[in-house]
Design an enzyme around this catalytic site. Structure first.
Site, PDB file in Angstrom:
ATOM      1  N   ASN A  85      15.142  80.520  51.922  1.00 16.89           N
ATOM      2  CA  ASN A  85      14.383  81.620  52.520  1.00 16.89           C
ATOM      3  C   ASN A  85      13.253  81.001  53.343  1.00 16.89           C
ATOM      4  O   ASN A  85      12.885  79.851  53.148  1.00 16.89           O
ATOM      5  CB  ASN A  85      13.865  82.599  51.454  1.00 16.89           C
ATOM      6  CG  ASN A  85      13.009  81.924  50.410  1.00 16.89           C
ATOM      7  OD1 ASN A  85      12.807  80.715  50.413  1.00 16.89           O
ATOM      8  ND2 ASN A  85      12.484  82.697  49.486  1.00 16.89           N
ATOM      9  N   ASN A 112       7.572  84.125  54.253  1.00 14.40           N
ATOM     10  CA  ASN A 112       6.596  83.962  53.183  1.00 14.40           C
ATOM     11  C   ASN A 112       5.486  83.046  53.694  1.00 14.40           C
ATOM     12  O   ASN A 112       5.770  82.011  54.315  1.00 14.40           O
ATOM     13  CB  ASN A 112       7.246  83.336  51.949  1.00 14.40           C
ATOM     14  CG  ASN A 112       8.422  84.147  51.451  1.00 14.40           C
ATOM     15  OD1 ASN A 112       8.262  85.198  50.848  1.00 14.40           O
ATOM     16  ND2 ASN A 112       9.634  83.669  51.707  1.00 14.40           N
ATOM     17  N   GLU A 149       4.150  86.845  49.651  1.00 17.90           N
ATOM     18  CA  GLU A 149       5.598  86.921  49.724  1.00 17.90           C
ATOM     19  C   GLU A 149       6.032  88.140  50.542  1.00 17.90           C
ATOM     20  O   GLU A 149       5.493  89.241  50.362  1.00 17.90           O
ATOM     21  CB  GLU A 149       6.205  87.012  48.327  1.00 17.90           C
ATOM     22  CG  GLU A 149       6.035  85.745  47.498  1.00 17.90           C
ATOM     23  CD  GLU A 149       6.952  85.731  46.294  1.00 17.90           C
ATOM     24  OE1 GLU A 149       8.171  85.950  46.484  1.00 17.90           O
ATOM     25  OE2 GLU A 149       6.462  85.510  45.170  1.00 17.90           O
ATOM     26  N   ARG A 150       7.009  87.922  51.407  1.00 18.26           N
ATOM     27  CA  ARG A 150       7.498  89.030  52.219  1.00 18.26           C
ATOM     28  C   ARG A 150       8.083  90.116  51.313  1.00 18.26           C
ATOM     29  O   ARG A 150       8.838  89.838  50.387  1.00 18.26           O
ATOM     30  CB  ARG A 150       8.550  88.549  53.231  1.00 18.26           C
ATOM     31  CG  ARG A 150       9.744  87.894  52.597  1.00 18.26           C
ATOM     32  CD  ARG A 150      10.808  87.506  53.606  1.00 18.26           C
ATOM     33  NE  ARG A 150      11.912  86.862  52.898  1.00 18.26           N
ATOM     34  CZ  ARG A 150      13.074  86.565  53.447  1.00 18.26           C
ATOM     35  NH1 ARG A 150      13.294  86.823  54.715  1.00 18.26           N
ATOM     36  NH2 ARG A 150      14.038  85.990  52.740  1.00 18.26           N
ATOM     37  N   CYS A 156      14.995  82.923  45.376  1.00 10.64           N
ATOM     38  CA  CYS A 156      13.771  83.067  44.589  1.00 10.64           C
ATOM     39  C   CYS A 156      13.772  81.990  43.520  1.00 10.64           C
ATOM     40  O   CYS A 156      14.607  82.000  42.612  1.00 10.64           O
ATOM     41  CB  CYS A 156      13.686  84.456  43.954  1.00 10.64           C
ATOM     42  SG  CYS A 156      12.278  84.639  42.836  1.00 10.64           S
ATOM     43  N   GLY A 157      12.846  81.046  43.623  1.00  9.30           N
ATOM     44  CA  GLY A 157      12.817  79.920  42.697  1.00  9.30           C
ATOM     45  C   GLY A 157      12.451  80.312  41.280  1.00  9.30           C
ATOM     46  O   GLY A 157      13.105  79.907  40.311  1.00  9.30           O
ATOM     47  N   HIS A 205       9.631  79.959  55.065  1.00  7.56           N
ATOM     48  CA  HIS A 205       8.244  79.751  54.643  1.00  7.56           C
ATOM     49  C   HIS A 205       7.413  79.196  55.782  1.00  7.56           C
ATOM     50  O   HIS A 205       7.844  78.280  56.502  1.00  7.56           O
ATOM     51  CB  HIS A 205       8.176  78.772  53.467  1.00  7.56           C
ATOM     52  CG  HIS A 205       8.753  79.332  52.208  1.00  7.56           C
ATOM     53  ND1 HIS A 205       8.018  80.046  51.295  1.00  7.56           N
ATOM     54  CD2 HIS A 205      10.023  79.302  51.733  1.00  7.56           C
ATOM     55  CE1 HIS A 205       8.812  80.437  50.311  1.00  7.56           C
ATOM     56  NE2 HIS A 205      10.029  79.994  50.548  1.00  7.56           N
ATOM     57  N   CYS A 221       5.060  81.677  43.241  1.00 12.49           N
ATOM     58  CA  CYS A 221       6.253  81.736  44.094  1.00 12.49           C
ATOM     59  C   CYS A 221       6.921  80.369  44.033  1.00 12.49           C
ATOM     60  O   CYS A 221       6.372  79.377  44.534  1.00 12.49           O
ATOM     61  CB  CYS A 221       5.874  82.096  45.526  1.00 12.49           C
ATOM     62  SG  CYS A 221       7.268  82.087  46.676  1.00 12.49           S
ATOM     63  N   GLY A 222       8.099  80.313  43.421  1.00  9.99           N
ATOM     64  CA  GLY A 222       8.780  79.032  43.238  1.00  9.99           C
ATOM     65  C   GLY A 222       9.221  78.410  44.545  1.00  9.99           C
ATOM     66  O   GLY A 222       8.984  77.226  44.803  1.00  9.99           O
ATOM     67  N   GLY A 258       7.986  79.104  47.383  1.00  8.02           N
ATOM     68  CA  GLY A 258       6.758  78.802  48.105  1.00  8.02           C
ATOM     69  C   GLY A 258       6.176  77.465  47.698  1.00  8.02           C
ATOM     70  O   GLY A 258       5.681  76.697  48.546  1.00  8.02           O
TER      71      GLY A 258
END
Length: 275
Positions: A158, A191, A209-210, A74-75, A160, A218-219, A221
């Site tokens: 993660n 995501n 976001e999932r 998670c950014g 995307h 969303c970083g 993302g």
């Protein structure tokens, strides 16, 4: 028993952050659900648990979605935990590294209060995302919601999926986002980012976001969208990403260079949950 927490956010992407360094903390599924519940609990997109490092990092941090699932990266959360450990006196360093399920990340606290995060090298190989595709490609067809869409797929620790849209405000994020999230070609879910290119150094972005739904920011993302936009030849090396909650700056020289994300990390309040 009680559980102390700090409510933080990165551009409105909000978190409950818990110090598992000073005190040993075990988060049962029902506690995660209560923390995330915006009506009966604290309310957040994700819960972040900071623990002692197990390897070469300064700390370990774990990320739990609002649905209780533990995820890799998670950014926006990375920026918040860097600010948290510094503000709580757990370190006096400006450069702080964290172990995550998605790998090691490195953060830098900036003099202006923002936090820069080395998000690593984007990974485009389908097996590393993971994504069901016969071979790596710049663009993939994806049938979703009765329509065939063109996507880019990338891992930032993660998974995307990135779609280019003409008008992000009118994009079917809430309708198409959950369909893409649960698509059978993404075995760990994904995501979904909806990207509108304004110029070579600026994009607009909304992300489903999932496990959390659409969030204010969303970083990872933002990083994934820029990585795909660079792969498609649409963007330059430094891009401002405007999300509903605010702006991030993403810098990526391409190839095997790490991608850097810079943005704000804010503390909203402190609290205690009765367990």
């Amino acid at each position: 028993m009680t559980l102390d927490f700090t409510k933080m956010h990165g551009l409105g992407n909000d978190f409950v952050v818990i110090d598992g360094v000073s005190v040993c903390v075990w988060l049962e599924h029902d506690v995660l659900n209560r923390l995330a519940d915006r009506h009966r609990g604290v309310g957040c997109d994700q819960i972040l648990l900071i623990e002692p490092a197990e390897g070469e990092g300064d700390f370990r941090y774990r990320i739990f979605n609002a649905d209780g699932a533990e995820v890799e990266q998670c950014g926006n959360g990375a920026r918040c935990v860097a600010r948290f450990v510094r503000d709580r006196g757990l370190t006096d360093a400006d450069r702080i590294s964290f172990e995550t399920l998605g790998g090691m990340i490195h953060t830098q606290l900036m003099p202006d209060g923002r936090v820069a995060v080395d998000m690593g090298v984007p990974r485009f190989e389908p097996a590393e995302i993971p994504f069901d595709a016969p071979a790596r490609a710049e663009r993939y067809p994806l049938e979703a919601g009765g329509t065939e869409w063109e996507i880019g797929a990338v891992s930032m620790g993660n998974p995307h999926a990135v779609l280019r849209v003409d008008d992000v405000a009118a994009a079917p994020v809430t309708e198409l986002g959950p369909v893409i999230e649960h698509h059978s070609r993404f075995p760990r879910r994904v995501n979904a980012g909806f990207m509108q290119v304004i110029d070579r150094d600026r994009i607009l972005l909304r992300v489903w976001e999932r496990g959390a739904g659409e969030t204010a920011a969303c970083g990872t993302g933002a990083c994934g969208a820029v990585a795909v936009g660079r792969l498609w030849g649409l963007l330059d090396a430094s891009v401002t990403v405007a999300l509903p909650g605010g702006e991030l700056v993403i810098d990526w020289a391409g190839a095997d260079n790490p991608l850097w994300m810079t943005g704000a990390a804010e503390t909203a309040f402190y609290g205690t949950l009765a367990r």
